[in-house]
Design a protein around this motif. Structure first.
Motif, PDB file in Angstrom:
ATOM      1  N   SER A 272       0.825  -1.211   0.000  1.00 52.54           N
ATOM      2  CA  SER A 272       0.000   0.000   0.000  1.00 52.54           C
ATOM      3  C   SER A 272       0.857   1.258   0.000  1.00 52.54           C
ATOM      4  N   THR A 273       2.073   1.150   0.524  1.00 48.43           N
ATOM      5  CA  THR A 273       2.995   2.289   0.513  1.00 48.43           C
ATOM      6  C   THR A 273       3.631   2.476  -0.858  1.00 48.43           C
ATOM      7  N   ALA A 274       3.963   1.370  -1.513  1.00 47.32           N
ATOM      8  CA  ALA A 274       4.667   1.431  -2.798  1.00 47.32           C
ATOM      9  C   ALA A 274       3.872   2.164  -3.874  1.00 47.32           C
ATOM     10  N   LYS A 275       2.564   2.196  -3.758  1.00 53.07           N
ATOM     11  CA  LYS A 275       1.763   2.877  -4.785  1.00 53.07           C
ATOM     12  C   LYS A 275       1.978   4.386  -4.779  1.00 53.07           C
ATOM     13  N   HIS A 276       2.660   4.900  -3.744  1.00 52.65           N
ATOM     14  CA  HIS A 276       2.944   6.334  -3.660  1.00 52.65           C
ATOM     15  C   HIS A 276       4.354   6.672  -4.137  1.00 52.65           C
ATOM     16  N   TYR A 277       5.074   5.694  -4.670  1.00 47.96           N
ATOM     17  CA  TYR A 277       6.410   5.952  -5.198  1.00 47.96           C
ATOM     18  C   TYR A 277       6.330   6.836  -6.449  1.00 47.96           C
ATOM     19  N   LYS A 278       7.484   7.322  -6.883  1.00 49.55           N
ATOM     20  CA  LYS A 278       7.559   8.070  -8.135  1.00 49.55           C
ATOM     21  C   LYS A 278       7.156   7.166  -9.298  1.00 49.55           C
ATOM     22  N   SER A 279       6.706   7.768 -10.378  1.00 48.72           N
ATOM     23  CA  SER A 279       6.176   7.010 -11.517  1.00 48.72           C
ATOM     24  C   SER A 279       7.191   6.005 -12.069  1.00 48.72           C
ATOM     25  N   PHE A 280       8.441   6.432 -12.219  1.00 46.52           N
ATOM     26  CA  PHE A 280       9.453   5.514 -12.756  1.00 46.52           C
ATOM     27  C   PHE A 280       9.613   4.290 -11.871  1.00 46.52           C
ATOM     28  N   ASP A 281       9.637   4.509 -10.561  1.00 45.39           N
ATOM     29  CA  ASP A 281       9.844   3.400  -9.626  1.00 45.39           C
ATOM     30  C   ASP A 281       8.669   2.443  -9.632  1.00 45.39           C
ATOM     31  N   LYS A 282       7.466   2.986  -9.687  1.00 45.55           N
ATOM     32  CA  LYS A 282       6.284   2.113  -9.775  1.00 45.55           C
ATOM     33  C   LYS A 282       6.288   1.324 -11.074  1.00 45.55           C
ATOM     34  N   THR A 283       6.734   1.965 -12.154  1.00 50.10           N
ATOM     35  CA  THR A 283       6.767   1.289 -13.458  1.00 50.10           C
ATOM     36  C   THR A 283       7.771   0.147 -13.472  1.00 50.10           C
ATOM     37  N   GLN A 284       8.983   0.409 -12.990  1.00 52.24           N
ATOM     38  CA  GLN A 284      10.004  -0.656 -13.033  1.00 52.24           C
ATOM     39  C   GLN A 284       9.652  -1.803 -12.090  1.00 52.24           C
ATOM     40  N   LEU A 285       9.066  -1.501 -10.939  1.00 52.99           N
ATOM     41  CA  LEU A 285       8.644  -2.568 -10.026  1.00 52.99           C
ATOM     42  C   LEU A 285       7.486  -3.358 -10.627  1.00 52.99           C
ATOM     43  N   GLY A 286       6.532  -2.630 -11.227  1.00 44.37           N
ATOM     44  CA  GLY A 286       5.395  -3.298 -11.856  1.00 44.37           C
ATOM     45  C   GLY A 286       5.816  -4.181 -13.009  1.00 44.37           C
ATOM     46  N   LEU A 287       6.750  -3.688 -13.828  1.00 48.36           N
ATOM     47  CA  LEU A 287       7.233  -4.476 -14.958  1.00 48.36           C
ATOM     48  C   LEU A 287       7.918  -5.749 -14.480  1.00 48.36           C
ATOM     49  N   PHE A 288       8.684  -5.635 -13.403  1.00 46.90           N
ATOM     50  CA  PHE A 288       9.373  -6.821 -12.881  1.00 46.90           C
ATOM     51  C   PHE A 288       8.374  -7.880 -12.409  1.00 46.90           C
ATOM     52  N   TYR A 289       7.377  -7.467 -11.643  1.00 45.46           N
ATOM     53  CA  TYR A 289       6.435  -8.446 -11.097  1.00 45.46           C
ATOM     54  C   TYR A 289       5.507  -9.013 -12.177  1.00 45.46           C
ATOM     55  N   VAL A 290       5.093  -8.181 -13.122  1.00 43.33           N
ATOM     56  CA  VAL A 290       4.257  -8.677 -14.221  1.00 43.33           C
ATOM     57  C   VAL A 290       5.040  -9.671 -15.075  1.00 43.33           C
ATOM     58  N   SER A 291       6.296  -9.351 -15.356  1.00 45.17           N
ATOM     59  CA  SER A 291       7.118 -10.269 -16.156  1.00 45.17           C
ATOM     60  C   SER A 291       7.387 -11.565 -15.397  1.00 45.17           C
ATOM     61  N   GLN A 292       7.522 -11.494 -14.078  1.00 44.43           N
ATOM     62  CA  GLN A 292       7.653 -12.713 -13.269  1.00 44.43           C
ATOM     63  C   GLN A 292       6.426 -13.604 -13.437  1.00 44.43           C
ATOM     64  N   PHE A 293       5.244 -13.000 -13.323  1.00 48.36           N
ATOM     65  CA  PHE A 293       3.993 -13.753 -13.417  1.00 48.36           C
ATOM     66  C   PHE A 293       3.826 -14.373 -14.801  1.00 48.36           C
ATOM     67  N   LEU A 294       4.078 -13.589 -15.840  1.00 46.80           N
ATOM     68  CA  LEU A 294       3.921 -14.098 -17.197  1.00 46.80           C
ATOM     69  C   LEU A 294       4.954 -15.164 -17.521  1.00 46.80           C
ATOM     70  N   PHE A 295       6.160 -15.040 -16.955  1.00 43.56           N
ATOM     71  CA  PHE A 295       7.172 -16.069 -17.172  1.00 43.56           C
ATOM     72  C   PHE A 295       6.730 -17.408 -16.589  1.00 43.56           C
ATOM     73  N   LEU A 296       5.911 -17.344 -15.555  1.00 41.31           N
ATOM     74  CA  LEU A 296       5.400 -18.574 -14.943  1.00 41.31           C
ATOM     75  C   LEU A 296       4.223 -19.147 -15.725  1.00 41.31           C
ATOM     76  N   VAL A 297       3.343 -18.294 -16.222  1.00 42.06           N
ATOM     77  CA  VAL A 297       2.088 -18.740 -16.845  1.00 42.06           C
ATOM     78  C   VAL A 297       2.266 -19.140 -18.313  1.00 42.06           C
ATOM     79  N   LEU A 298       2.951 -18.328 -19.086  1.00 37.33           N
ATOM     80  CA  LEU A 298       3.031 -18.565 -20.535  1.00 37.33           C
ATOM     81  C   LEU A 298       3.660 -19.903 -20.917  1.00 37.33           C
ATOM     82  N   PRO A 299       4.764 -20.323 -20.295  1.00 35.97           N
ATOM     83  CA  PRO A 299       5.331 -21.613 -20.701  1.00 35.97           C
ATOM     84  C   PRO A 299       4.429 -22.798 -20.371  1.00 35.97           C
ATOM     85  N   ILE A 300       3.598 -22.649 -19.354  1.00 36.21           N
ATOM     86  CA  ILE A 300       2.650 -23.727 -19.035  1.00 36.21           C
ATOM     87  C   ILE A 300       1.694 -23.947 -20.203  1.00 36.21           C
TER      88      ILE A 300
END
Length: 370
Positions: A272-300
């Motif tokens: 809940s705190t991280a959503k108040h980060y600067k835009s760049f930081d939220k973007t890079q964190l979001g990209l990392f976690y989304v890519s983690q999730f897709l890396f798990l789902v797509l090969p299945i």
């Protein structure tokens, strides 16, 4: 269908590349660093401890702070309107140690339950030039903690990010928590090395006192009850100002949560705190976690249809090779090697836990402070 699967393969290849860039190039900025050299400084330091209902912890840990092998420091003990005997314990320490100063915080209707208000009063009471923060349920790993953390201050480096570790205990939950702490530290240390510092942890954090007043304290996020550490760093830290400390003597330790429910609530507060980060930081964190999730789902999906399975397995192997090496070296620096034996399993658990946290926080607010 074949055309659709081909598109998925292209997407999976791109996701794999993103993950490799994160683990190999970005996280590698910290993971592959050489052992850190430190040059002790003789700075004036105020160690800040804010406690709310921490009677048992402060009895054990404040003497360890008072026993630090450092000449010019004071300890600011802040009692944030505790309902137990924390204040009484602090008063005894103030009598016992000449360099201990007590700050008593009473409930204020405008700032009730807000740790930032209590910390502000403590920082204003501090008389030293540099501030070093540790939580009331934490303890330094060595008598050289103050010396190690402050050794990284220079004329221009006015913020030092440290590592707040958790004690090793039996049980798989403990390994999950310590792995997540390792991954988080690898991220914020790496981005600091890249010149984009975005967070630190209040369990082990230092900055020059003037940084606090130059930023007008916590005024820009005072209404957000969490984030006295990461939101402040996200607002004030820059490439020129920020250093990292990762020698073992600079670590702090605390006990990890012992139930999944309490740990899950802790994760909800952090998210809940991280959503108040600067835009760049939220973007890079979001990209990392989304890519983690897709890396798990797509090969299945691709493997279920046996579509180009050799390519899919090769991409999976390549990504895990890079990530395991990167986190393995990081784990070596931060003394968390044992969690890497469980890496793929823990990562999967964390991915789905993070997803659960995201959706839960949409519909309800997590509890903050005590």
């Amino acid at each position: 269908m074949e055309q659709f699967l081909l598109v998925l393969l292209y997407i999976f290849s791109a996701i794999t590349l993103i993950q490799v860039v994160y683990y190999g190039l970005i996280f590698g900025k910290f993971s592959f660093l050489k052992p850190q050299a430190s040059t002790p400084k003789h700075l004036s330091v105020s160690v800040i401890v804010c406690a709310k209902n921490e009677e048992e912890n402060v009895k054990k840990f404040i003497p360890l702070l008072a026993d630090q092998n450092y000449s010019n420091f004071e300890i600011i003990l802040i009692d944030d309107a505790s309902r137990d005997e924390t204040l009484e314990v602090f008063e005894e320490f103030e009598k016992k140690y000449a360099n201990v100063k007590l700050v008593k915080v009473e409930n204020n209707e405008a700032f009730w339950g807000n740790k930032k208000f209590a910390l502000t009063l403590g920082i204003k009471a501090a008389t030293k030039e540099y501030l070093l923060f540790i939580d009331a349920d934490c303890y330094p790993n060595s008598r050289e903690w103050i010396s190690e953390m402050t050794s990284h201050f220079t004329l221009h480096k006015t913020i030092v990010l440290g590592y707040g570790a958790y004690e090793k205990e039996p049980g798989f939950l403990n390994k999950i928590i310590r792995f997540e702490t390792l991954l988080t530290a690898t991220q914020y240390f790496s981005w600091a090395r890249l010149g984009k510092p975005y967070m630190g942890v209040g369990r082990n954090l230092a900055y020059k006192k003037e940084e606090f007043f130059n930023a007008n304290g916590f005024v820009h996020h005072m209404k957000i009850r969490s984030g006295d550490d990461d939101l402040f760093i996200n607002e004030t830290a820059t490439k020129e100002k920020t250093a990292i400390a990762y020698n073992e003597e600079s670590f702090t330790y605390s006990k990890a949560k012992t139930t999944f429910g309490s740990w899950f609530m802790q994760k909800r507060r952090h998210a809940s705190t991280a959503k108040h980060y600067k835009s760049f930081d939220k973007t890079q964190l979001g990209l990392f976690y989304v890519s983690q999730f897709l890396f798990l789902v797509l090969p299945i999906i691709l493997l279920l249809f046996q579509f180009e399975w050799i390519i899919v397995l090769a991409l999976i192997f390549f990504r895990y090779l890079i990530s395991w090496m990167s986190l393995g070296f990081s784990a070596g620096k931060l003394k968390e090697k044992d969690v890497m034996y469980w890496y793929p399993i823990i990562e999967i658990i964390l991915i789905f836990t993070q997803l659960n946290v995201f959706f839960r926080n949409i519909f309800s607010k997590p509890v903050t402070w005590k």
